[in-house]
Design an enzyme around this catalytic site. Structure first.
Site, PDB file in Angstrom:
ATOM      1  N   GLY B  73       0.803  -1.222   0.000  1.00  0.00           N
ATOM      2  CA  GLY B  73       0.000   0.000   0.000  1.00  0.00           C
ATOM      3  C   GLY B  73       0.835   1.270   0.000  1.00  0.00           C
ATOM      4  N   CYS B 130       1.422   1.410  -9.462  1.00  0.00           N
ATOM      5  CA  CYS B 130       1.146   0.590  -8.278  1.00  0.00           C
ATOM      6  C   CYS B 130      -0.243  -0.045  -8.404  1.00  0.00           C
ATOM      7  CB  CYS B 130       1.201   1.411  -6.991  1.00  0.00           C
ATOM      8  SG  CYS B 130       0.818   0.393  -5.545  1.00  0.00           S
ATOM      9  N   LYS B 166       8.142   3.606 -14.663  1.00  0.00           N
ATOM     10  CA  LYS B 166       7.845   2.231 -14.236  1.00  0.00           C
ATOM     11  C   LYS B 166       6.466   1.834 -14.734  1.00  0.00           C
ATOM     12  CE  LYS B 166       8.263  -1.284 -10.867  1.00  0.00           C
ATOM     13  NZ  LYS B 166       8.988  -1.689  -9.672  1.00  0.00           N
ATOM     14  N   THR B 194       4.222  -5.462 -10.435  1.00  0.00           N
ATOM     15  CA  THR B 194       3.570  -6.740 -10.113  1.00  0.00           C
ATOM     16  C   THR B 194       2.344  -6.983 -10.995  1.00  0.00           C
ATOM     17  OG1 THR B 194       2.385  -5.637  -8.348  1.00  0.00           O
ATOM     18  CG2 THR B 194       4.368  -6.861  -7.729  1.00  0.00           C
ATOM     19  N   GLY B 245      10.860  -9.075 -12.830  1.00  0.00           N
ATOM     20  CA  GLY B 245       9.666  -9.910 -12.726  1.00  0.00           C
ATOM     21  C   GLY B 245      10.090 -11.353 -12.554  1.00  0.00           C
ATOM     22  N   GLY B 246      10.177 -11.793 -11.310  1.00  0.00           N
ATOM     23  CA  GLY B 246      10.446 -13.207 -11.039  1.00  0.00           C
ATOM     24  C   GLY B 246      11.889 -13.644 -11.163  1.00  0.00           C
ATOM     25  N   GLY B 267      13.719  -8.544  -6.660  1.00  0.00           N
ATOM     26  CA  GLY B 267      12.882  -8.117  -5.531  1.00  0.00           C
ATOM     27  C   GLY B 267      12.493  -9.280  -4.650  1.00  0.00           C
TER      28      GLY B 267
END
Lengths: 260, 306
Positions: B73, B130, B166, B194, B245-246, B267
């Site tokens: 958040g 986000c 982003k 994400t 990403g992953g 991340g």
């Protein structure tokens, strides 16, 4: 991957006006000093130190502080909550003569730890401190164990009068201990650090935790970037000595710093 | 062969192509320190907002096999305190740092940019994507070609630092959005944020596991989506891409490079493999280069563009 488990509260014991012990029938396999994350899915998930853990069950002892714990205090035996863990580092289990110094709601974790120390053959002395009698916890529980207990309150309403640190200083000067453990308010541990001189120690810390899996950065401690949820909450002397924020400041849920 | 993964990003020399992604560990200056000590070549702050944000109530993370849901958040101490952490980090380090910022409109992005201009940051990242504040702010800006173009253009006019946009994978046509950012003057792209969002349900209590109900999906399971979108975007733009990403192992990082990423974000893997993950992946990239006879990162071939 730590699996989340949703389980019924088996038993609730009221320790003081605002401290309760919640027991769950579940094989957690935790080590002393570790914590679980607990939620009721109603808003909030908080870390709690484990105050007892056997093959069949485990307990957490909770102080009512804010909105989340107030709601938790309204729960009954048989109500569901969801937990994940156990997480974090645990206490080194000494086989020698040790001193445990605890303050307030951080004392119960020493009940679990004292039992493990006794199994290992350690000689255990506990200073169980609180501000006043009605906040003093687990005195009856510790009597059952084969350890030396010194109860102390700031105002002298229960046990000896003084702070846990005063008492620690007094008995360290008379007796030799191989290892010291502390769990309590951070300023108590900071004061303790100044009086224990060359005794090796471990302290149990508290910081605002969110993910508990070492990625969100909320419980990072300066300046070494120690993630308290992974490398802590139990920290050895050599790490504690590196922490510039120890006894000075902590971060809130936004990451903003607040002085103690 | 001398062990080195030196390369450059937007004209800045870097010691590793691995970037600490926004939102991970980036709250305290010491979180940046520990990441570079463990091998990150660039670090990114939490997305900073004008005012402090406590973030969502917990649970804010939910694990499952193959991935992680999160709905932090946008918790952050606010732009002023956040930049103080960045400046404190830069006092003792030359490693580049990306100041990530989040706002919902051009005016606030410009205010944030003015703050960042006065800091010791190296790059400015505009978090346009986000996925976890939908209830509060609605559809992410990254879903709109026009919004992305206008914000990037306005920020570029005043930013002292190179600007990185982003992007969200949760849009119909990410390539057009990437092109809109490029044509507005973005210096680089960071992708993907994400995926989803998604949800998980506790079957005993009949409740969503995340208190926010929905959360962005990260971890190994999103890598194929990330690779595809990065490859498509790489084929269509001429600005560098921070590919993420992953990414968990060296092999994933190599795939990112082959898909067209200039550098690689890490991340969620900090959870899977510990904070040492950067050094582990560096080592694995290096082993791959040795085994396959690539002298440096630039020799690793990219896929032919679409």
């Amino acid at each position: 991957m730590e699996k989340r488990i949703t389980i019924k509260i088996d038993r609730i014991v009221e320790e003081t006006n605002d401290i309760k012990t919640f027991t769950f029938k579940h094989t957690l396999g935790a080590k002393p000093g570790q914590f679980i994350m607990l939620t009721d899915f109603e808003g909030g998930e908080k870390p709690f130190s484990i105050s007892n853990c056997t093959k069949e069950e485990f307990s957490v002892t909770v102080k009512r502080i804010g909105e989340f714990t107030t709601r938790l205090f309204q729960k009954c035996e048989g109500d569901y909550v969801s937990i994940r863990g156990a997480y974090g580092s645990s206490f080194f289990v000494s086989k020698n003569k040790v001193l445990l110094v605890g303050g307030g709601y951080a004392v119960p974790t020493f009940y679990f730890f004292a039992k493990v120390l006794l199994e290992a053959g350690a000689d255990v002395t506990l200073i169980n401190g609180a501000r006043t009698k009605i906040e003093h916890v687990f005195a009856d529980r510790f009597i059952e164990l084969d350890i030396k207990v010194l109860n102390v309150t700031d105002d002298g309403s229960f046990g000896e009068k003084g702070t846990a640190v005063d008492i620690a200083q007094k008995i360290i000067s008379k007796d030799k201990f191989d290892f010291l453990y502390a769990s309590g308010p951070e300023l108590m541990m900071k004061a303790l650090q100044n009086v224990i001189k060359d005794i090796d120690y471990e302290f149990l810390f508290e910081r605002y935790m969110k993910c508990a899996i070492g990625i969100c950065g909320n419980c990072t401690m300066d300046p070494i970037g120690l993630r308290l949820c992974v490398e802590g909450p139990v920290l050895p002397k050599k790490k504690v000595e590196l922490l510039t924020e120890f006894g000075k400041y902590h971060r809130d849920a936004s990451g903003k710093r607040h002085e103690f | 062969m001398q062990k080195s993964l030196k390369t450059e990003f937007l004209g800045r020399p870097i010691t590793s192509p691995l970037v600490l992604s926004a939102g991970v560990m980036g709250m305290a200056f010491s979180g940046f320190n520990i990441s570079i000590e463990n091998g990150a070549g660039i670090v990114t702050s939490k997305s900073l907002t004008l005012e402090p944000r406590m973030g969502h109530k917990g649970p804010v993370v939910a694990e499952f096999e193959g991935g992680l849901l999160n709905c932090m958040g946008l918790c952050n101490p606010g732009i002023v305190d956040g930049l103080t952490e960045i400046d404190q980090f830069k006092k003792c380090s030359d490693i580049p740092i990306i100041a990530s910022v989040f706002a919902t409109n051009t005016i606030d992005f410009l205010k944030l940019t003015s703050h960042v201009n006065k800091s010791k940051a190296d790059f400015l990242e505009l978090n346009l994507s986000c996925p976890n504040v939908f209830d509060e702010f609605g559809i992410p800006l990254a879903a709109s070609l026009e919004e992305v173009h206008n914000i990037v253009k306005a920020v570029k006019q005043i930013s002292k630092f190179p600007v990185i946009a982003k992007l969200s994978p949760n849009v119909y046509d990410i390539v057009s959005i990437a092109k809109a950012a490029e044509s507005a003057g973005a210096d680089a792209l960071c992708m993907i944020n994400t995926v989803g969002p998604g949800m998980l349900i506790d079957t005993k209590m009949v409740k969503p596991v995340l208190f926010n109900k929905f959360g962005g999906l990260s971890g190994s399971c999103i890598k194929p989506i990330a690779l595809k979108l990065i490859y498509q975007t790489y084929s269509a733009v001429n600005i560098p891409i921070i590919g993420m990403g992953g990414v968990t192992y060296g092999e994933d990082a190599i795939e990112m490079l082959m898909a067209g990423a200039a550098v690689i974000g890490v991340g969620t893997a900090v959870h899977y493999r510990g904070i040492e993950v950067f050094n582990k992946i560096n080592e694995e990239i290096f082993e791959f280069m040795e085994e396959n006879g690539y002298k440096d990162l630039n020799n690793i071939p990219r896929l032919e563009k679409l």
